[in-house]
Design an enzyme around this catalytic site. Structure first.
Site, PDB file in Angstrom:
ATOM      1  N   CYS A 125       0.848  -1.202   0.000  1.00 12.75           N
ATOM      2  CA  CYS A 125       0.000   0.000   0.000  1.00 12.75           C
ATOM      3  C   CYS A 125       0.887   1.257   0.000  1.00 12.75           C
ATOM      4  O   CYS A 125       1.772   1.380  -0.839  1.00 12.75           O
ATOM      5  CB  CYS A 125      -0.960  -0.059   1.184  1.00 12.75           C
ATOM      6  SG  CYS A 125      -2.314   1.138   1.107  1.00 12.75           S
ATOM      7  N   ASP A 183      -7.988  -3.657  -7.872  1.00 12.18           N
ATOM      8  CA  ASP A 183      -7.642  -2.643  -6.866  1.00 12.18           C
ATOM      9  C   ASP A 183      -8.122  -1.273  -7.326  1.00 12.18           C
ATOM     10  O   ASP A 183      -7.562  -0.708  -8.274  1.00 12.18           O
ATOM     11  CB  ASP A 183      -6.125  -2.636  -6.657  1.00 12.18           C
ATOM     12  CG  ASP A 183      -5.666  -1.661  -5.580  1.00 12.18           C
ATOM     13  OD1 ASP A 183      -6.513  -0.875  -5.080  1.00 12.18           O
ATOM     14  OD2 ASP A 183      -4.479  -1.672  -5.242  1.00 12.18           O
ATOM     15  N   HIS A 214      -7.156  -4.770  -3.490  1.00 12.11           N
ATOM     16  CA  HIS A 214      -6.192  -4.070  -2.660  1.00 12.11           C
ATOM     17  C   HIS A 214      -6.051  -4.802  -1.315  1.00 12.11           C
ATOM     18  O   HIS A 214      -7.013  -5.339  -0.794  1.00 12.11           O
ATOM     19  CB  HIS A 214      -6.674  -2.627  -2.424  1.00 12.11           C
ATOM     20  CG  HIS A 214      -5.653  -1.757  -1.776  1.00 12.11           C
ATOM     21  ND1 HIS A 214      -4.556  -1.274  -2.445  1.00 12.11           N
ATOM     22  CD2 HIS A 214      -5.558  -1.270  -0.515  1.00 12.11           C
ATOM     23  CE1 HIS A 214      -3.827  -0.528  -1.637  1.00 12.11           C
ATOM     24  NE2 HIS A 214      -4.417  -0.523  -0.450  1.00 12.11           N
TER      25      HIS A 214
END
Length: 246
Positions: A125, A183, A214
């Site tokens: 991330c 994502d 994600h």
């Protein structure tokens, strides 16, 4: 390998940075991986990821990425309040301060007993972005970036001319990008922009897109894909084992 866990408070230009250190118990001369967390800092899933990497023969350093903005030891919850605070921190911290954190971690690793001095970076991330950002430092020999946010938008705060996307050409080590096709934080258009820049700049990169959402590495919650996560650990260990060997 059996591993141990220590905590270090590292001095940086912007304050003390609590850093969690995982390493093999067996004596040796191991390389180092800086593992950058999500916006929530070192949660239980991040700690488990670091332990997995360390057990393959690495020193793993997990810094508190927003140490200037929170009390030492802060861990944000995977809820709306934690997400809001983490995103606020993300937009508040200058990329230059992340750069100085990376330099402090590099200097720490160079002095670490049982470390061969070779350092790589990995993250998920925002941590994927920070691993990419760390790779701008020529001392970082390889980076493994999982669903890295905000590279394509080049929107994190930085001085003019020092954004992450525009500095891609400065990467000297090998870098691997892994993206989830489902994502929403890095849509197809964003991935294409990054891929095109990788080709244009001629950096040494590896590109992989998988059918995942994600945070598919996070072993809590509905988006976790254990089979993919195992594959990613294997690939990261192979990359760092090859590029960080003495």
């Amino acid at each position: 390998m059996i591993i141990s866990h220590q905590t270090h408070d590292i001095t940086t230009p912007t304050g003390i940075m609590r850093t969690y250190h995982y390493s093999p118990v067996e004596g040796g001369n191991y390389p180092c991986i800086i593992f950058y967390s999500e916006i929530f800092q070192q949660t239980a899933p991040i700690a488990r990821s670091a332990a997995i990497l360390a057990s393959h023969g690495f020193h793993v350093l997990v810094p508190e990425v927003f140490h200037e903005l929170n009390p030492i030891g802060t861990v944000l919850a995977y809820d709306d309040a934690g997400k809001d605070k983490g995103n606020e921190d993300k937009w508040s911290k200058q990329l230059e301060h992340h750069d100085s954190d990376t330099q402090a971690l590099l200097e720490f690793a160079q002095q670490l007993n049982g470390c061969n001095g070779n350092v790589g970076a990995m993250g998920v991330c925002i941590g994927g972005h920070l691993a990419y950002r760390a790779a701008l430092n020529p001392a970082i020999k390889a980076a493994f970036c999982l669903y890295a946010t905000d590279i394509h938008s080049d929107s994190l705060p930085a001085q003019i001319g020092n954004g992450s996307f525009e500095r891609m050409k400065d990467i000297q080590g090998e870098i691997h990008f892994v993206w989830g096709k489902q994502d929403p934080h890095v849509p197809m258009e964003g991935r294409l922009r990054i891929y095109t820049a990788c080709q244009r700049t001629g950096i040494n990169f590896h590109w992989q897109e998988v059918n995942a959402q994600h945070a598919f590495m996070r072993d809590e919650g509905d988006r976790y894909d254990a089979a993919l996560a195992i594959s990613m650990y294997q690939q990261a260990v192979a990359l760092f084992g090859r590029t960080l060997a003495s």
